[in-house]
Motif scaffolding. Sequence first.
Motif, short mmCIF file in Angstrom:
data_model
loop_
_atom_site.label_atom_id
_atom_site.label_comp_id
_atom_site.label_asym_id
_atom_site.label_seq_id
_atom_site.Cartn_x
_atom_site.Cartn_y
_atom_site.Cartn_z
N GLY A 289 0.88 -1.22 0.01
CA GLY A 289 0.07 0.09 0.03
C GLY A 289 0.59 1.57 0.01
O GLY A 289 1.96 1.39 -0.16
N ALA A 290 0.13 2.46 0.49
CA ALA A 290 0.72 3.61 0.07
C ALA A 290 1.23 4.66 1.33
O ALA A 290 1.65 5.51 1.50
N ASP A 291 1.36 3.62 2.54
CA ASP A 291 1.88 4.15 3.73
C ASP A 291 3.56 4.15 3.44
O ASP A 291 4.16 3.57 4.21
N ALA A 292 3.88 5.08 2.65
CA ALA A 292 5.32 5.13 2.16
C ALA A 292 5.64 6.45 1.52
O ALA A 292 4.65 6.98 0.66
N THR A 293 6.97 6.64 1.04
CA THR A 293 7.12 7.83 0.27
C THR A 293 6.65 7.71 -1.47
O THR A 293 6.13 8.63 -1.86
N TYR A 294 6.56 6.40 -1.78
CA TYR A 294 6.37 6.14 -3.11
C TYR A 294 5.26 4.85 -3.03
O TYR A 294 5.52 3.82 -2.13
N VAL A 295 4.48 4.91 -4.07
CA VAL A 295 3.58 3.59 -4.18
C VAL A 295 3.56 3.31 -5.70
O VAL A 295 3.40 4.52 -6.55
N VAL A 296 3.33 2.13 -6.16
CA VAL A 296 2.94 1.83 -7.29
C VAL A 296 1.55 1.11 -7.61
O VAL A 296 1.41 0.42 -6.71
N GLN A 297 0.80 1.96 -8.47
CA GLN A 297 -0.57 1.41 -8.52
C GLN A 297 -0.95 1.41 -10.23
O GLN A 297 -0.31 2.14 -10.91
N GLY A 298 -1.68 0.54 -10.39
CA GLY A 298 -2.38 0.25 -11.83
C GLY A 298 -3.19 1.41 -12.00
O GLY A 298 -3.88 2.06 -11.47
N VAL A 299 -3.28 1.82 -13.62
CA VAL A 299 -4.04 2.88 -14.06
C VAL A 299 -5.37 2.96 -13.70
O VAL A 299 -6.00 3.72 -13.92
N LYS A 300 -5.94 1.74 -13.43
CA LYS A 300 -7.42 1.59 -13.36
C LYS A 300 -7.77 2.01 -12.04
O LYS A 300 -8.81 2.41 -11.56
#
Length: 352
Positions: free
Chosen positions: A130-141
């Motif tokens: 998840g996003a509890d971080a400086t950066y996150v990778v997520q899909g375009v959807k």
Amino acid sequence: MPETMQALVVTEPNVFEVREVPVPVPGPNEVLARVRAVSICGTDAHLIHGDYPGFWPPAFPFIPGHEWAGEIAALGPGADLYGWKVGDRVSGTSHDACGVCQKCVEGRYNLCENYGKPGLHRQYGHNAQGADATYVVQGVKTIFPLPDSLTFEDGALIDPASIALHVANRGNVAPGDTVVITGAGAIGLLSGDAALVRGAARVIVVERNALRLARAREMGFEEVDADAGDPVKAVRAMTGGLGADVALECAGVPEVVEWALEMLRRGGRCAAVGIPTVGVEIAMQRLVLDELELVGSRASAGEMRRVMPHVEQGRMRVREMVTHRFALADYTEALATFNDRSSGAIKIIVAP
Ligand SMILES: [Zn+2]
Ligand SMILES: [Zn+2]
């Protein structure tokens, strides 16, 4: 791009720390985003506590966080075809569904029939990092353009706002309806706004926490203090003895689910978004004879874009939800404040 970043890493239930981890690399149709604000959700607290063993998360160590906003820092192959550019401001949501199963092609991707299957479905911050971080990778959807008029903090609350709009949609709230909301956390309060967006004439909020009741009152909702007597009687007294047209159940507590059904007018409908951890006794006789309807409501399905203008124009009041702010490094204190019902916490924003 740095090689490492700060992230909240949960190593086992109730054991977590902010530490250096590698910056993830976006794959096909994914983006790497610089997270600017992430909101603590009730699910985060449960997940860190270990309340969903082997499911959310499937394994430790794990990085939670799924209500966030930030800006795109890098594009994976193909993400540019959807119009994304480095620097774009985005708001994220969690369900990255397969897009192919029958439920997905019907638009109900929150019910993806390939849920959790590797390579087909991910839910960020639940069964994927998840996003509890400086950066996150997520899909375009799962990313949506954040308008310039909205801050990153606003953007971190688009996901819960979309969930509130989804439960009002599932409740089929119609113009002129009297709507009762059980539970005045962020989803409950935003569901009150969503009911108004759909044309509700009256919104009655049922809650026992005095700080949350005060917030409901400040937002202009009618209130019922669940500790001040029988809340079902109170709602009936406020509605000429008839009950509410729609109940939006946002507490997830068995007794409160029973109340929500009892508060309904004949032919009324209850949409439940709170998730009880144990069974609930349903008064089937009344459900059958009064043609009551009870439906579930999971996350959102298509409401991320639809809720955005309502947030921009002040009808979905996400800013009123933010009660506390912490740096990611102070997550221990942030979570303790979130879990302390006497703190008045509704939404806590964490800045990585
Ligand atoms: Zn959430
Ligand atoms: Zn699917």
